[in-house]
Design an enzyme around this catalytic site. Sequence first.
Site, PDB file in Angstrom:
ATOM      1  N   GLY A 186       0.853  -1.103  -0.074  1.00 37.38           N
ATOM      2  CA  GLY A 186       0.043   0.007  -0.004  1.00 37.38           C
ATOM      3  C   GLY A 186       0.944   1.268   0.061  1.00 37.38           C
ATOM      4  O   GLY A 186       2.119   1.177   0.149  1.00 37.38           O
ATOM      5  N   THR A 188       1.830   3.645   2.025  1.00 35.41           N
ATOM      6  CA  THR A 188       2.938   3.913   2.935  1.00 35.41           C
ATOM      7  C   THR A 188       3.842   2.756   3.556  1.00 35.41           C
ATOM      8  O   THR A 188       4.676   2.786   4.339  1.00 35.41           O
ATOM      9  CB  THR A 188       2.386   4.603   4.137  1.00 35.41           C
ATOM     10  OG1 THR A 188       1.420   3.675   4.666  1.00 35.41           O
ATOM     11  CG2 THR A 188       1.631   5.907   3.868  1.00 35.41           C
ATOM     12  N   LYS A 189       3.757   1.692   2.848  1.00 31.67           N
ATOM     13  CA  LYS A 189       4.457   0.472   3.192  1.00 31.67           C
ATOM     14  C   LYS A 189       5.971   0.497   2.823  1.00 31.67           C
ATOM     15  O   LYS A 189       6.214   1.325   2.003  1.00 31.67           O
ATOM     16  CB  LYS A 189       3.628  -0.866   2.853  1.00 31.67           C
ATOM     17  CG  LYS A 189       2.221  -1.078   3.172  1.00 31.67           C
ATOM     18  CD  LYS A 189       2.114  -1.371   4.549  1.00 31.67           C
ATOM     19  CE  LYS A 189       0.833  -1.768   5.162  1.00 31.67           C
ATOM     20  NZ  LYS A 189      -0.256  -0.909   4.797  1.00 31.67           N
ATOM     21  N   ASN A 190       6.670  -0.338   3.438  1.00 31.92           N
ATOM     22  CA  ASN A 190       8.226  -0.448   3.151  1.00 31.92           C
ATOM     23  C   ASN A 190       8.595  -0.455   1.746  1.00 31.92           C
ATOM     24  O   ASN A 190       9.385   0.117   1.348  1.00 31.92           O
ATOM     25  CB  ASN A 190       8.891  -1.532   3.929  1.00 31.92           C
ATOM     26  CG  ASN A 190       8.628  -1.673   5.347  1.00 31.92           C
ATOM     27  OD1 ASN A 190       8.326  -0.779   5.805  1.00 31.92           O
ATOM     28  ND2 ASN A 190       8.851  -2.686   5.913  1.00 31.92           N
ATOM     29  N   LEU A 191       7.555  -1.254   0.879  1.00 29.58           N
ATOM     30  CA  LEU A 191       7.771  -1.360  -0.414  1.00 29.58           C
ATOM     31  C   LEU A 191       6.435  -0.970  -1.162  1.00 29.58           C
ATOM     32  O   LEU A 191       5.248  -1.767  -0.530  1.00 29.58           O
ATOM     33  CB  LEU A 191       8.224  -2.490  -1.040  1.00 29.58           C
ATOM     34  CG  LEU A 191       8.333  -2.817  -2.489  1.00 29.58           C
ATOM     35  CD1 LEU A 191       9.516  -3.862  -2.730  1.00 29.58           C
ATOM     36  CD2 LEU A 191       7.003  -3.229  -3.214  1.00 29.58           C
TER      37      LEU A 191
END
Length: 374
Positions: A186, A188-191
């Site tokens: 999504g 704001t996720k790490n990727l």
Amino acid sequence: MTLTLTGGAGRNAGPILHGPEIDAVADALRAGHYGHGPLTEHFEHALAAFLGVADVVTVASGTTAMHLALLAAGVGPKHEVIVPSMTFCACVQAIVATGARPRFVEVDPATLCVRADDVLAAATPATAAVLPVLFSGRAVDLTGIQQQLDERGITIVEDAAQAFGSDLAGRLIGTNPKLMTCFSFGPTKNLTCGEGGAIVPRTAEEADLLRRLRTVGIAQSLAQRAEATSYEVAGFGLRAHLSSLSAAIGLVQLARFDDARTRRRQLWAAYAAALAGTPDVQLTDVDIAHTVPFNLVVQVPNRDRVFHRMRQAGIGVGVHYPPNHLQPAFARWSTSLPATEQIGRQVISLPFHPSLNSGNLQQVVTALRDALTA
């Protein structure tokens, strides 16, 4: 050159954008194939190579990943799924979507992750799966009870939405062949893929089932359907694929993931140093040596007052998360979870995104101290 979003201390979260994502999406648009396509499959292969696993099945979101993984594990209306209440409501909605019942359990107040003993104590004859949440990216180690869960026919479906790139004792999350692991890509996720998710299946048969589930039940692949005059709908399915546009973003992100991992760990460590010795602030232990942190969560007294004072000061704080067993939608499965309820009254998330600089970070820490002593 890394492109980052503006917002400083006034923004709670945001992605790292490296720059080529824009050209990659434009190329995908020009190619004219916007749904599941060759770019999607390329991204799946790249993810599998990064993790060192045989296969990865991409889907439309992390929530979809959990829903389909639970279905693939055989979870249905007669079952219970053990899940911490201290998580995003998407986890619980994924369980409810299968027709199963969530069985809420406590978390460790230090890590905000479930403990193996609590999982085992909550298991009943109706338990079909456990959904451990890797809070802020920290691994959850259930290896000590794996055999007991296996003997009872209980599948572990990891909610690793926040944990891409993290590891457990040097082993990347997603590489344990006894687990199904679900990732979120999504905003704001790490990727990030903009929106997206993925499942690491345990077997080739499970991978085939997941691909049917994500493609409205159709058994044949895209390439097979292109060469045939018909196709077979083998069972239930949803329209839950990852688009080529999202895959284009994901491929750029994956190629530069080391930069994101380093930046997130540096930011978390800088916060930890700046907050050290601050009275009344309990920093969630993410085991930073093995974790790519998704966010930075602390527990404070008088959280609501602190939250509003910081918002008034222009600081983008958030709350992750309101306990689910207290939500109206899940009231029929509510239970007494005193530790979670106390944590729910104390957690506050500090701004955690790549455009934060040292000045922004100090601004956040100063505002937190001021709010605590006001």
